[in-house]
Design a protein around this motif. Structure first.
Motif, PDB file in Angstrom:
ATOM      1  N   GLY A  67       0.514  -1.086  -0.175  1.00 18.71           N
ATOM      2  CA  GLY A  67       0.152   0.027   0.305  1.00 18.71           C
ATOM      3  C   GLY A  67       1.076   1.452  -0.211  1.00 18.71           C
ATOM      4  O   GLY A  67      -0.243   2.429  -0.059  1.00 18.71           O
ATOM      5  N   ARG A  68       2.482   0.904  -0.039  1.00 19.07           N
ATOM      6  CA  ARG A  68       2.982   2.485   0.029  1.00 19.07           C
ATOM      7  C   ARG A  68       3.317   3.299  -0.720  1.00 19.07           C
ATOM      8  O   ARG A  68       3.871   2.702  -2.150  1.00 19.07           O
ATOM      9  N   ASP A  69       2.813   4.278  -1.097  1.00 20.08           N
ATOM     10  CA  ASP A  69       3.274   5.205  -2.270  1.00 20.08           C
ATOM     11  C   ASP A  69       4.185   5.738  -2.563  1.00 20.08           C
ATOM     12  O   ASP A  69       4.046   7.312  -2.472  1.00 20.08           O
ATOM     13  N   PHE A  70       5.485   5.228  -3.197  1.00 18.55           N
ATOM     14  CA  PHE A  70       6.798   5.928  -2.709  1.00 18.55           C
ATOM     15  C   PHE A  70       7.241   6.689  -3.379  1.00 18.55           C
ATOM     16  O   PHE A  70       7.795   7.506  -3.606  1.00 18.55           O
ATOM     17  N   ASP A  71       6.145   5.925  -5.246  1.00 17.02           N
ATOM     18  CA  ASP A  71       6.921   7.099  -5.901  1.00 17.02           C
ATOM     19  C   ASP A  71       6.615   8.201  -6.168  1.00 17.02           C
ATOM     20  O   ASP A  71       7.609   9.485  -6.511  1.00 17.02           O
ATOM     21  N   LEU A 101       6.328   9.982  -3.299  1.00 17.06           N
ATOM     22  CA  LEU A 101       7.169  11.002  -1.732  1.00 17.06           C
ATOM     23  C   LEU A 101       8.266  11.103  -2.912  1.00 17.06           C
ATOM     24  O   LEU A 101       9.299  11.900  -2.418  1.00 17.06           O
ATOM     25  N   VAL A 102       8.711  10.198  -3.672  1.00 13.36           N
ATOM     26  CA  VAL A 102      10.218  10.387  -4.909  1.00 13.36           C
ATOM     27  C   VAL A 102      10.050  11.572  -5.037  1.00 13.36           C
ATOM     28  O   VAL A 102      10.721  12.424  -4.592  1.00 13.36           O
ATOM     29  N   ASP A 103       8.942  11.743  -5.810  1.00 10.64           N
ATOM     30  CA  ASP A 103       8.801  12.764  -6.997  1.00 10.64           C
ATOM     31  C   ASP A 103       8.396  13.655  -5.970  1.00 10.64           C
ATOM     32  O   ASP A 103       8.422  14.885  -6.409  1.00 10.64           O
ATOM     33  N   ALA A 104       7.853  14.134  -4.755  1.00 10.97           N
ATOM     34  CA  ALA A 104       7.361  15.083  -3.789  1.00 10.97           C
ATOM     35  C   ALA A 104       8.993  15.833  -3.688  1.00 10.97           C
ATOM     36  O   ALA A 104       9.138  16.723  -3.725  1.00 10.97           O
ATOM     37  N   ALA A 105       9.358  14.483  -3.207  1.00  9.57           N
ATOM     38  CA  ALA A 105      11.101  14.920  -2.653  1.00  9.57           C
ATOM     39  C   ALA A 105      11.900  15.886  -3.370  1.00  9.57           C
ATOM     40  O   ALA A 105      12.943  16.741  -3.641  1.00  9.57           O
ATOM     41  N   ARG A 106      11.896  15.442  -4.831  1.00  6.40           N
ATOM     42  CA  ARG A 106      12.018  16.101  -6.585  1.00  6.40           C
ATOM     43  C   ARG A 106      12.208  17.256  -6.292  1.00  6.40           C
ATOM     44  O   ARG A 106      13.040  18.316  -6.062  1.00  6.40           O
ATOM     45  N   VAL A 148       6.258  10.454   7.152  1.00  8.30           N
ATOM     46  CA  VAL A 148       5.467  10.407   6.206  1.00  8.30           C
ATOM     47  C   VAL A 148       4.914   8.761   5.871  1.00  8.30           C
ATOM     48  O   VAL A 148       6.050   8.740   5.896  1.00  8.30           O
ATOM     49  N   VAL A 149       3.631   8.930   6.036  1.00 10.65           N
ATOM     50  CA  VAL A 149       3.106   8.207   5.493  1.00 10.65           C
ATOM     51  C   VAL A 149       2.275   7.682   4.481  1.00 10.65           C
ATOM     52  O   VAL A 149       0.803   8.691   3.751  1.00 10.65           O
ATOM     53  N   PRO A 150       3.495   8.089   2.469  1.00 11.72           N
ATOM     54  CA  PRO A 150       2.363   7.748   1.412  1.00 11.72           C
ATOM     55  C   PRO A 150       1.372   6.402   1.569  1.00 11.72           C
ATOM     56  O   PRO A 150       2.336   5.174   1.177  1.00 11.72           O
ATOM     57  N   THR A 151       0.276   6.516   1.022  1.00 11.37           N
ATOM     58  CA  THR A 151      -0.317   5.599   0.703  1.00 11.37           C
ATOM     59  C   THR A 151      -0.965   5.634  -0.577  1.00 11.37           C
ATOM     60  O   THR A 151      -1.567   6.823  -1.170  1.00 11.37           O
ATOM     61  N   HIS A 152      -1.543   4.323  -0.915  1.00 11.86           N
ATOM     62  CA  HIS A 152      -2.139   3.986  -2.116  1.00 11.86           C
ATOM     63  C   HIS A 152      -4.065   4.010  -1.534  1.00 11.86           C
ATOM     64  O   HIS A 152      -3.969   4.188  -0.252  1.00 11.86           O
ATOM     65  N   LEU A 165      -3.887  12.116  -2.790  1.00 12.01           N
ATOM     66  CA  LEU A 165      -3.617  11.252  -2.799  1.00 12.01           C
ATOM     67  C   LEU A 165      -3.655  11.050  -4.936  1.00 12.01           C
ATOM     68  O   LEU A 165      -3.736  11.871  -4.932  1.00 12.01           O
ATOM     69  N   HIS A 166      -1.851  10.646  -4.629  1.00 13.06           N
ATOM     70  CA  HIS A 166      -1.501  10.764  -5.831  1.00 13.06           C
ATOM     71  C   HIS A 166      -1.039  12.257  -6.743  1.00 13.06           C
ATOM     72  O   HIS A 166      -1.037  12.112  -7.481  1.00 13.06           O
ATOM     73  N   ASP A 167      -0.742  12.598  -5.254  1.00 18.56           N
ATOM     74  CA  ASP A 167      -0.201  14.398  -5.613  1.00 18.56           C
ATOM     75  C   ASP A 167       1.338  14.848  -5.004  1.00 18.56           C
ATOM     76  O   ASP A 167       0.967  14.918  -4.478  1.00 18.56           O
ATOM     77  N   ALA A 168       2.065  14.574  -6.356  1.00 19.82           N
ATOM     78  CA  ALA A 168       2.908  14.806  -5.644  1.00 19.82           C
ATOM     79  C   ALA A 168       3.369  16.084  -5.412  1.00 19.82           C
ATOM     80  O   ALA A 168       3.732  16.715  -4.300  1.00 19.82           O
ATOM     81  N   GLY A 169       2.653  16.868  -5.885  1.00 20.25           N
ATOM     82  CA  GLY A 169       2.439  18.965  -5.140  1.00 20.25           C
ATOM     83  C   GLY A 169       2.178  19.023  -4.333  1.00 20.25           C
ATOM     84  O   GLY A 169       2.444  19.976  -3.485  1.00 20.25           O
ATOM     85  N   GLY A 170       1.349  18.770  -4.218  1.00 19.57           N
ATOM     86  CA  GLY A 170       0.573  18.711  -2.899  1.00 19.57           C
ATOM     87  C   GLY A 170       1.489  18.274  -2.041  1.00 19.57           C
ATOM     88  O   GLY A 170       0.967  18.520  -0.277  1.00 19.57           O
ATOM     89  N   VAL A 171       2.105  16.700  -1.939  1.00 19.92           N
ATOM     90  CA  VAL A 171       2.266  16.638  -0.608  1.00 19.92           C
ATOM     91  C   VAL A 171       3.595  16.874  -0.731  1.00 19.92           C
ATOM     92  O   VAL A 171       3.360  17.592   0.636  1.00 19.92           O
ATOM     93  N   ALA A 172       4.691  17.126  -1.322  1.00 16.01           N
ATOM     94  CA  ALA A 172       5.280  18.501  -1.527  1.00 16.01           C
ATOM     95  C   ALA A 172       5.689  19.566  -0.703  1.00 16.01           C
ATOM     96  O   ALA A 172       5.872  20.746   0.760  1.00 16.01           O
ATOM     97  N   ALA A 173       4.365  20.629  -0.811  1.00 23.30           N
ATOM     98  CA  ALA A 173       3.233  21.453  -0.102  1.00 23.30           C
ATOM     99  C   ALA A 173       3.213  21.428   1.358  1.00 23.30           C
ATOM    100  O   ALA A 173       3.164  22.099   2.702  1.00 23.30           O
ATOM    101  N   VAL A 174       2.778  20.249   1.327  1.00 22.65           N
ATOM    102  CA  VAL A 174       2.150  19.340   3.310  1.00 22.65           C
ATOM    103  C   VAL A 174       3.118  19.414   3.701  1.00 22.65           C
ATOM    104  O   VAL A 174       3.674  19.903   5.380  1.00 22.65           O
ATOM    105  N   VAL A 175       4.708  18.427   3.764  1.00 23.93           N
ATOM    106  CA  VAL A 175       6.689  18.588   4.266  1.00 23.93           C
ATOM    107  C   VAL A 175       6.886  19.594   3.617  1.00 23.93           C
ATOM    108  O   VAL A 175       7.299  20.222   4.794  1.00 23.93           O
ATOM    109  N   ARG A 176       6.886  20.798   2.872  1.00 22.21           N
ATOM    110  CA  ARG A 176       7.338  21.692   3.050  1.00 22.21           C
ATOM    111  C   ARG A 176       7.157  23.184   4.202  1.00 22.21           C
ATOM    112  O   ARG A 176       7.403  23.417   4.678  1.00 22.21           O
TER     113      ARG A 176
END
Length: 362
Positions: free
Chosen positions: A204-208, A210-215, A260-264, A308-319
């Motif tokens: 269930g982990r969506d590391f893809d 998260l890695v896109d958000a890291a970029r 951070v717990v990124p999931t599908h 969900l599945h939104d690298a830009g949104g994940v990056a915003a929350v992390v930042r």
């Protein structure tokens, strides 16, 4: 058995689950001698139930025969077969997890005692997802087994709809998942510090994402603990680590500014273990918002919700979280309090015990 006689003794529960030496009534001994079961099922003993586990296979020949038979039949048979005598004396049989319920259900369907005469219950993690997205054959097999169950315990209420599609909604009981809050506790921050930490090995982990958000956030460091081949070609700000022992895992949670717990989006709550463990440690934790996780998310108060599945949104929350220590302290403190009130394994098994006691005699 009359109601008066039942009241004189604890409910006898035959436990079909894998363990490393859980003993009947071990709760009567010193705490340091207690062996925990999966998801702390051993806490049923503290609820006044007579939990009767089946000893694990020890001998090499026993294990070899078990593995051969179960591999060829595709059915986890060893525990149920060795539990026949105890099943005849049990008030209820509880399987942990789904595979432990298949043989007892098949024997009941054929009216073969003792499983035909004793109520059957199971803790389910994956059936709902397999009902919705598995093959027709897989769905039919689950339906046959579920039809013989008296109670199906799940960790998120959204799963009722999936079980309704196979005619088993009335058997489903939602119980909140928990964490061992006496093990996962707040402590002085570990060194070296981890800025953002993520961990997990399940599908269930969506590391893809998260890695896109890291970029998108090269100024932030990410430490990800998972299988070595799970992530290929990570950016320079992502460090990969293999899975760790429980003590090291707890240290990593305590060392993280943000977990951070990124999931599908699965039908069952994937990621809730790490989420609750981090919350119990008083850490600020961000988790993907899905229907299955809705019971565990209170965005901005006890944790942070990720899209969900939104690298830009994940990056915003992390930042935002990394830049705001006050936010992290407030959310972390509320997280620990929420775990103590709502998400302990003691509460999980208290509610299971209450549901088991309410089962009608067969």
């Amino acid at each position: 058995m009359t109601a008066t006689l039942a009241a004189r003794r604890p409910l006898r529960v035959l436990g079909l689950f894998d363990h490393d030496g859980v003993r009947r009534a071990q709760h009567l001994g010193p705490p340091e001698d207690r062996v925990p079961g999966p998801y702390r099922i051993d806490l049923l003993m503290d609820e006044g139930l007579d939990l009767m586990p089946i000893a694990p296979a020890r001998g090499r020949l026993h294990r070899k025969l078990r593995d051969v038979v179960e591999h060829r039949t595709g059915v986890r048979a060893d525990l149920a077969v060795r539990g026949l005598v105890r099943a005849a004396r049990a008030d209820v049989v509880l399987g942990m997890l789904e595979d432990k319920a298949v043989l007892p259900a098949a024997l009941r369907r054929r009216r073969i005692p003792p499983y035909a005469r004793v109520p059957l219950a199971v803790v389910s993690c994956w059936w709902a997802e397999e009902i919705l997205h598995g093959s027709a054959d897989q769905r039919a097999r689950i339906a046959r087994t579920a039809a013989q169950m008296d109670r199906i315990f799940v960790f998120s209420p959204n799963q009722v709809e999936a079980f309704a599609s196979i005619g088993a909604a009335d058997k489903v009981v939602f119980v909140p998942f928990g964490v061992d809050e006496s093990w996962y506790t707040p402590a002085e921050p570990q060194q070296p510090r981890l800025q953002v930490a993520a961990m997990g090995i399940d599908r269930g982990r969506d590391f893809d994402t998260l890695v896109d958000a890291a970029r998108m956030t090269p100024e932030i460091r990410y430490d990800i603990f998972t299988q070595p081949d799970r992530i290929l070609d990570p950016p320079a700000n992502v460090r990969l680590h293999p899975p760790t022992s429980m003590p090291v895992h707890r240290d990593n949670l305590r060392a993280a500014d943000l977990v951070v717990v990124p999931t599908h989006d699965l039908a069952y709550p994937t990621g809730q273990s790490v989420l609750l463990e981090a919350m119990a440690c008083g850490r600020c934790t961000a988790v993907t918002r899905t229907a299955a996780m809705s019971e565990y998310i209170d965005d901005g108060r006890t944790n942070l919700a990720l899209p969900l599945h939104d690298a830009g949104g994940v990056a915003a929350v992390v930042r935002q979280a990394v830049a705001d220590p006050a936010l992290r302290r407030r959310v972390g403190a509320a997280a620990r309090a929420d775990v103590e009130q709502r998400f302990t394994f003691r509460r999980t098994w208290h509610e299971v015990a209450e549901a088991l006691r309410a089962l009608p005699e067969r």
